[in-house]
Write a protein that holds these residues in place. Structure first.
Motif, PDB file in Angstrom:
ATOM      1  N   UNK A 206      91.821 -53.880 -77.886  1.00  0.00           N
ATOM      2  CA  UNK A 206      90.900 -52.629 -79.000  1.00  0.00           C
ATOM      3  C   UNK A 206      89.444 -52.881 -78.177  1.00  0.00           C
ATOM      4  N   UNK A 207      88.821 -53.953 -78.708  1.00  0.00           N
ATOM      5  CA  UNK A 207      87.174 -53.638 -78.678  1.00  0.00           C
ATOM      6  C   UNK A 207      86.934 -53.515 -77.355  1.00  0.00           C
ATOM      7  N   UNK A 208      87.108 -53.695 -76.653  1.00  0.00           N
ATOM      8  CA  UNK A 208      87.511 -53.282 -74.582  1.00  0.00           C
ATOM      9  C   UNK A 208      87.761 -52.152 -74.332  1.00  0.00           C
ATOM     10  N   UNK A 209      88.983 -51.583 -75.353  1.00  0.00           N
ATOM     11  CA  UNK A 209      89.199 -50.060 -74.946  1.00  0.00           C
ATOM     12  C   UNK A 209      88.519 -49.348 -75.553  1.00  0.00           C
ATOM     13  N   UNK A 210      87.614 -49.443 -76.891  1.00  0.00           N
ATOM     14  CA  UNK A 210      86.842 -48.839 -77.833  1.00  0.00           C
ATOM     15  C   UNK A 210      85.449 -48.804 -76.715  1.00  0.00           C
ATOM     16  N   UNK A 371      91.439 -50.872 -69.492  1.00  0.00           N
ATOM     17  CA  UNK A 371      90.085 -51.110 -69.133  1.00  0.00           C
ATOM     18  C   UNK A 371      89.691 -52.633 -68.653  1.00  0.00           C
ATOM     19  N   UNK A 372      89.074 -52.239 -67.463  1.00  0.00           N
ATOM     20  CA  UNK A 372      88.409 -53.077 -67.293  1.00  0.00           C
ATOM     21  C   UNK A 372      88.244 -54.191 -66.972  1.00  0.00           C
ATOM     22  N   UNK A 373      87.777 -54.578 -68.501  1.00  0.00           N
ATOM     23  CA  UNK A 373      87.362 -55.372 -68.879  1.00  0.00           C
ATOM     24  C   UNK A 373      88.771 -56.312 -69.855  1.00  0.00           C
ATOM     25  N   UNK A 374      89.605 -55.974 -70.247  1.00  0.00           N
ATOM     26  CA  UNK A 374      90.549 -55.936 -70.628  1.00  0.00           C
ATOM     27  C   UNK A 374      91.618 -56.502 -69.725  1.00  0.00           C
ATOM     28  N   UNK A 375      91.969 -56.554 -68.919  1.00  0.00           N
ATOM     29  CA  UNK A 375      92.711 -58.133 -67.491  1.00  0.00           C
ATOM     30  C   UNK A 375      92.499 -59.641 -67.747  1.00  0.00           C
TER      31      UNK A 375
END
Length: 578
Positions: A206-210, A371-375
């Motif tokens: 969630x945080x990375x998506x935001x 999102x790239x960071x969510x991987x």
């Protein structure tokens, strides 16, 4: 006359003099546990989503190149993993766990506010790149200092909370050793880790998506709001907490061994057993011959000068107990095997490169783009999956094949982790080679923002291997440390793995600097270029594979050479059997 039961006495000893007798029934128990769990959960959601995506913020907003941004994040990660150890020492020795968590939460909130201000105050960050001349202004020293202050405050505050949170919750419940109380503690630990795991998953998703879809202002603002509620929720239950007083720190006692042995370095140790050694009350151990130099720390030279009338050392920095010396020897004995896990953690700490790699690939599943960071959440899922598979599938299958119950020893599971980690880097190098060749074939050599026609889901495999490695070696190392180190060193055992991750990030930064320095000679872009298509991340990953193979060889040597320290009661001292 009414008499107090043993449990009442234990309650009284734990809670006095921190509370009034009439309020004893309101202290501790399960009532304050939700507030402690909420504090840790809000902290995890607020902070774990930041490093996962921070490489993009540093490169897009601060215009830092890949090598510099990676070094900053390696240093930040090292601080994040080192500060809990510092916080544990301060909490145990000086301020206590309640104040360490409370102050840590406030400091962490201050760091998040400063980080959020970098998105609000234009002067706190470089000006946006100019589209007319395709130029980007570099970050000034003040702007970088302002950013690093936020990182420092987040590290210090988070370390204060993480150092004491789980132990502070246990303080509320720890009232005896009977089966019922053990079950209560076990239930608490289960809920603690479950809430932490769920919070980190929310942070990675969630945080990375935001941050990725809505913007950095909201992406950094949400953690500020969550951490504010974390501080409020923790202090609201202040009157419910059992607040134990701080006591001496074991880490300080171990440092005393070094200082005391150095002060007595000119004293010759006799080969006979006639030397007089200082013992803890009720203990009559003699020091072992391993690392004999340290035995000077517990050697009594002059009773009157060094001991008080009740047999305690007048100066603990000049005279230690045999138990302290042997505990320190045991710690030194596990360092070589511990270091192999530290080198393995270098591979796990490469998230900045993984994010850039994922950003350049097709991350869509239908109409939704990950999102790239969510991987990073795939690594979290694989850690959980490995623990379940190991207990429910791997062990039963191995036991059926061997025809008897099978349990892999901690050192064997450490070996599994090192192998998984090496395979993870090898697979990632292969994927990067294919991705880079495809990017060049599609004409994207000079466009690092272009999306290559290759699914990012291929990256799930190395993420899963990394998660398997992390879960395998972390659980095995913790079990190994707890079994090999004395029970009095359980707090040290719990922090050794975290300290290893801290040093791994420092080593990872050193490796990046060496690789970039060697590959940017004669004006080349270098392997770790900000343009992933011009760089050679695959070669960099292969360097890590080579280092992993060397670490594997070193691990095998350490396993073969390792011999646990054995302390035996083998002498008679002052008429008592030792």
């Amino acid at each position: 006359m009414m008499t107090s039961s043993p449990s009442d006495e234990n309650q009284k000893l734990m809670e006095e003099p921190l509370m009034d007798k009439n309020l004893a029934s309101q202290k501790g128990g399960f009532r304050p546990i939700p507030f402690i769990l909420a504090n840790e959960a809000f902290l995890a959601v607020s902070t774990y989503g930041l490093p996962a995506n921070m490489i993009l913020y540093l490169m897009r907003v601060y215009h830092l190149d890949m090598a510099v941004a990676s070094n900053i994040l390696f240093m930040w990660s090292a601080a994040i993993h080192f500060m809990p150890l510092v916080g544990a020492i301060l909490a145990d020795s000086f301020v206590g766990r309640f104040w360490m968590i409370g102050l840590g939460s406030i400091v962490n909130l201050a760091g998040l506010i400063v980080l959020c201000l970098t998105t609000i105050i234009p002067q706190a960050r470089p000006s946006p790149c100019s589209e007319s001349d395709n130029g980007c202004s570099s970050a000034t020293t003040f702007q970088l200092l302002f950013l690093c202050i936020s990182f420092g405050l987040i590290s210090i505050g988070g370390g204060g909370v993480k150092s004491s949170s789980i132990a502070f919750g246990a303080d509320q419940l720890k009232k005896g050793d009977d089966t019922k109380n053990v079950a209560v503690l076990e239930r608490y630990f289960s809920w603690y880790y479950a809430s932490w795991l769920f919070s980190v998953f929310i942070a990675y998703s969630c945080i990375v998506y935001i941050q990725d879809k809505i913007g950095w202002e909201v992406g950094f603002g949400v953690p500020v709001v969550l951490m504010f509620f974390s501080v409020i929720s923790f202090y609201l239950a202040s009157s419910f907490y059992v607040k134990l007083k701080p006591k001496s720190s074991l880490v300080a006692e171990l440092i005393q061994v070094i200082v005391a042995s150095h002060r007595k370095r000119n004293i010759k140790l006799s080969q006979s057993t006639n030397c007089l050694y200082h013992h803890k009350q009720g203990s009559f151990l003699l020091p072992t011959e391993k690392l004999r130099y340290l035995n000077r720390a517990c050697l009594i030279i002059d009773h009157q000068q060094e001991l008080t009338p009740d047999g305690k050392a007048k100066d603990p920095w000049s005279l230690c107990t045999v138990d302290q010396v042997e505990e320190f020897k045991t710690l030194i004995n596990v360092i070589p095997l511990w270091s192999t896990g530290m080198f393995m953690s270098i591979n796990i700490s490469q998230n900045t490169f993984h994010v850039i790699q994922a950003k350049s690939m097709n991350r869509k599943i239908g109409s939704f783009e990950i999102p790239a960071g969510s991987f990073a959440m795939f690594g979290l899922v694989s850690m959980t999956l490995w623990i379940v598979l190991y207990d429910c599938l791997i062990l039963p299958i191995a036991s059926r094949i061997m025809g008897k119950p099978i349990r892999f020893r901690p050192k064997q599971r450490m070996g599994f982790g090192i192998i998984f980690s090496c395979l993870s880097m090898l697979v990632r190098a292969v994927i990067e080679t294919i991705r880079r060749n495809r990017a060049i074939a599609e004409g994207n050599l000079d466009d690092p923002q272009a999306t290559v026609n290759m699914s990012a889901l291929w990256l799930i495999l190395p993420y899963f291997l990394n998660g398997f490695a992390d879960a395998s070696i972390t659980v095995a190392q913790n079990e190994f440390f707890y079994s090999e180190l004395p029970r009095s060193m359980s707090s040290v055992a719990a922090n050794l793995s975290t300290l290893g991750v801290c040093l791994a990030n420092l080593l990872a930064s050193f490796i990046v600097n060496i690789v970039q320095g060697l590959t940017t000679r004669e004006g080349n872009d270098g392997w770790i270029s900000s343009n992933i298509n011009k760089g050679h991340y695959d070669y960099y990953f292969l360097v890590l594979v080579f280092l992993s193979l060397l670490n594997m060889i070193f691990f095998c040597i350490c396993c073969k050479a390792y011999a646990p320290c054995k302390v035996e009661n083998r002498e008679v001292i002052d008429g008592q059997i030792d």
